[in-house]
Design an enzyme around this catalytic site. Structure first.
Site, PDB file in Angstrom:
ATOM      1  N   HIS A   1     -64.320 -76.398 -60.420  1.00 42.66           N
ATOM      2  CA  HIS A   1     -64.663 -77.026 -61.696  1.00 42.66           C
ATOM      3  C   HIS A   1     -65.271 -78.418 -61.473  1.00 42.66           C
ATOM      4  O   HIS A   1     -64.864 -79.404 -62.118  1.00 42.66           O
ATOM      5  CB  HIS A   1     -63.426 -77.126 -62.593  1.00 42.66           C
ATOM      6  CG  HIS A   1     -63.761 -77.155 -64.066  1.00 42.66           C
ATOM      7  ND1 HIS A   1     -62.919 -76.677 -65.037  1.00 42.66           N
ATOM      8  CD2 HIS A   1     -64.856 -77.617 -64.736  1.00 42.66           C
ATOM      9  CE1 HIS A   1     -63.463 -76.835 -66.235  1.00 42.66           C
ATOM     10  NE2 HIS A   1     -64.647 -77.401 -66.075  1.00 42.66           N
TER      11      HIS A   1
ATOM     12  N   GLY B   1     -77.210 -76.676 -74.587  1.00 42.54           N
ATOM     13  CA  GLY B   1     -77.785 -77.724 -73.757  1.00 42.54           C
ATOM     14  C   GLY B   1     -77.932 -77.326 -72.307  1.00 42.54           C
ATOM     15  O   GLY B   1     -78.953 -77.609 -71.667  1.00 42.54           O
ATOM     16  N   ILE B   2     -76.921 -76.650 -71.753  1.00 43.47           N
ATOM     17  CA  ILE B   2     -76.987 -76.228 -70.359  1.00 43.47           C
ATOM     18  C   ILE B   2     -78.112 -75.225 -70.175  1.00 43.47           C
ATOM     19  O   ILE B   2     -78.901 -75.304 -69.227  1.00 43.47           O
ATOM     20  CB  ILE B   2     -75.639 -75.625 -69.904  1.00 43.47           C
ATOM     21  CG1 ILE B   2     -74.547 -76.694 -69.922  1.00 43.47           C
ATOM     22  CG2 ILE B   2     -75.761 -75.016 -68.511  1.00 43.47           C
ATOM     23  CD1 ILE B   2     -73.143 -76.136 -69.752  1.00 43.47           C
TER      24      ILE B   2
ATOM     25  N   ASN C   1     -69.718 -80.889 -63.007  1.00 44.69           N
ATOM     26  CA  ASN C   1     -69.973 -82.188 -63.636  1.00 44.69           C
ATOM     27  C   ASN C   1     -69.152 -83.228 -62.883  1.00 44.69           C
ATOM     28  O   ASN C   1     -68.102 -83.669 -63.357  1.00 44.69           O
ATOM     29  CB  ASN C   1     -69.585 -82.139 -65.111  1.00 44.69           C
ATOM     30  CG  ASN C   1     -69.827 -83.453 -65.815  1.00 44.69           C
ATOM     31  OD1 ASN C   1     -70.699 -84.233 -65.439  1.00 44.69           O
ATOM     32  ND2 ASN C   1     -69.042 -83.710 -66.847  1.00 44.69           N
TER      33      ASN C   1
ATOM     34  N   ARG D   1     -66.099 -71.659 -69.219  1.00 46.92           N
ATOM     35  CA  ARG D   1     -64.645 -71.643 -69.128  1.00 46.92           C
ATOM     36  C   ARG D   1     -64.222 -70.294 -68.559  1.00 46.92           C
ATOM     37  O   ARG D   1     -64.839 -69.272 -68.839  1.00 46.92           O
ATOM     38  CB  ARG D   1     -63.987 -71.864 -70.504  1.00 46.92           C
ATOM     39  CG  ARG D   1     -64.130 -73.270 -71.045  1.00 46.92           C
ATOM     40  CD  ARG D   1     -63.341 -74.288 -70.223  1.00 46.92           C
ATOM     41  NE  ARG D   1     -63.326 -75.622 -70.818  1.00 46.92           N
ATOM     42  CZ  ARG D   1     -64.207 -76.578 -70.549  1.00 46.92           C
ATOM     43  NH1 ARG D   1     -65.196 -76.331 -69.692  1.00 46.92           N
ATOM     44  NH2 ARG D   1     -64.100 -77.765 -71.120  1.00 46.92           N
TER      45      ARG D   1
ATOM     46  N   ASP E   1     -67.545 -71.658 -61.275  1.00 44.12           N
ATOM     47  CA  ASP E   1     -67.068 -73.040 -61.244  1.00 44.12           C
ATOM     48  C   ASP E   1     -65.808 -73.172 -62.085  1.00 44.12           C
ATOM     49  O   ASP E   1     -65.140 -74.205 -62.037  1.00 44.12           O
ATOM     50  CB  ASP E   1     -68.142 -73.987 -61.774  1.00 44.12           C
ATOM     51  CG  ASP E   1     -67.755 -75.447 -61.589  1.00 44.12           C
ATOM     52  OD1 ASP E   1     -67.378 -75.816 -60.456  1.00 44.12           O
ATOM     53  OD2 ASP E   1     -67.807 -76.215 -62.567  1.00 44.12           O
TER      54      ASP E   1
ATOM     55  N   GLU F   1     -56.741 -71.113 -64.009  1.00 45.96           N
ATOM     56  CA  GLU F   1     -57.304 -72.299 -63.369  1.00 45.96           C
ATOM     57  C   GLU F   1     -56.241 -73.387 -63.287  1.00 45.96           C
ATOM     58  O   GLU F   1     -55.627 -73.689 -64.322  1.00 45.96           O
ATOM     59  CB  GLU F   1     -58.513 -72.802 -64.161  1.00 45.96           C
ATOM     60  CG  GLU F   1     -59.251 -73.946 -63.490  1.00 45.96           C
ATOM     61  CD  GLU F   1     -60.530 -74.346 -64.214  1.00 45.96           C
ATOM     62  OE1 GLU F   1     -60.695 -75.565 -64.444  1.00 45.96           O
ATOM     63  OE2 GLU F   1     -61.341 -73.461 -64.546  1.00 45.96           O
TER      64      GLU F   1
ATOM     65  N   VAL G   1     -70.200 -71.174 -65.645  1.00 44.42           N
ATOM     66  CA  VAL G   1     -70.041 -72.636 -65.624  1.00 44.42           C
ATOM     67  C   VAL G   1     -69.488 -73.118 -66.955  1.00 44.42           C
ATOM     68  O   VAL G   1     -69.614 -74.297 -67.303  1.00 44.42           O
ATOM     69  CB  VAL G   1     -71.378 -73.346 -65.307  1.00 44.42           C
ATOM     70  CG1 VAL G   1     -71.783 -73.125 -63.862  1.00 44.42           C
ATOM     71  CG2 VAL G   1     -72.490 -72.885 -66.258  1.00 44.42           C
TER      72      VAL G   1
END
Length: 310
Positions: free
Chosen positions: A271, A142-143, A274, A223, A247, A252, A221
């Protein structure tokens, strides 16, 4: 419009007016979980019910990345329930962020922001453009589908990589994941948007970074685990690649004092591709469309593969 034969849909862990409206708009009926055909879950894996009623045939999860749901044991591999993620719901926002990171890197923006004097001639050799370049999207779901037209508007071509190799609209070519090594000689820059699974850990490591060009930017973008962080730091420090826009990181959150913080050609965002402000409406729209499909007996969007782990 909902009728007596409409699917009964429960919402958890707490009532949510936006999701109520989405379910009704999709043709469902709001129901207690004990009698529900489907469950829309807006909470975390930790708060998910330990057992679902036998009537529940479909569960909608609130996140696009669902490794935590597998790690916590919420989704068993032998499940008879249909599970869907929110993959695709937030694609436009994340794709926009990926484009921002890539443009900022190619245009050498971090160094300009840091500058406190006029350094025009020093920057000239490092400033590039997306126009005429080729961007490989690793994990073109989708991205990737949202990002391809954004890149096209900048005059850039896209190469897509997905599991099957099935053509992705707008990409000049699509490669199956098994042939991913072939993209490094063809692309200028790389956007990582693949799911995190044991098989994709360090999908980009020293070998892949060494195959990239000195001007290449790596944008992640997805993981942090998909990129070998130590290898990435070495590649940036040695100018083996142009830089990275991240991102997500591994580890993390990225600890204070980590070498990436000191690299001008490493752009770190926490992150937030979104952001919270866009999530509720985007998720509600995704829910509404899937409820409509469920009511009609059609294939649901963002189906989870319990065996593959995403």
């Amino acid at each position: 419009m909902a009728t007596d034969t409409s699917p009964r849909v429960a919402i958890g862990p707490v009532p949510d007016a936006l999701l109520d409206s989405a379910v009704l708009r999709g043709g469902g009926l709001i129901s207690p979980i004990d009698t529900a055909d489907a469950l829309i879950w807006a909470g975390s894996p930790e708060t998910f019910p330990s057992e679902l009623p036998a009537s529940v045939r479909w569960v909608q999860l609130p996140s696009a990345g669902i490794e935590d749901w597998f790690d916590s044991g919420v989704i068993p591999k032998d499940t008879e329930i249909t599970w869907t993620s929110a993959a695709g719901a937030f694609s436009a926002s994340v794709a926009e962020h990926a484009l921002m990171l890539l443009l900022a890197g190619v245009r050498h923006l971090p160094a300009h922001i840091e500058a406190r004097t006029w350094r025009q001639f020093e920057f000239f050799p490092k400033i590039g453009t997306l126009r005429g370049s080729t961007v490989a999207i690793i994990g073109a779901g989708g991205i990737g589908r949202a990002l391809i037209p954004m890149l096209a508007a900048q005059g850039a071509d896209s190469i897509a990589v997905n599991r099957s190799g099935s053509p992705v609209p707008g990409a000049i070519s699509t490669y199956p994941a098994s042939r991913m090594d072939e993209i490094y000689s063809r692309a200028d820059h790389f956007v990582i948007a693949a799911p995190a699974t044991p098989a994709t850990r360090h999908l980009v490591d020293r070998a892949q970074l060494a195959a990239m060009q000195p001007h290449s930017w790596v944008i992640n973008v997805a993981r942090g685990s998909l990129v070998d962080t130590d290898a990435l730091v070495e590649a940036i420090e040695s100018e083996q690649i142009g830089g990275a826009g991240l991102d997500v990181t591994d580890p993390e959150p990225l600890p204070d004092g980590h070498p990436l913080w000191d690299l001008t050609n490493a752009i770190i965002t926490p992150h937030d591709s979104n952001p919270p402000g866009v999530r509720p409406a985007a998720f509600a729209d995704h829910v509404s469309k899937n409820v409509t499909r469920f009511a009609k007996g059609e294939a649901l969007a963002a189906l989870v593969d319990p065996v593959a782990g995403y």
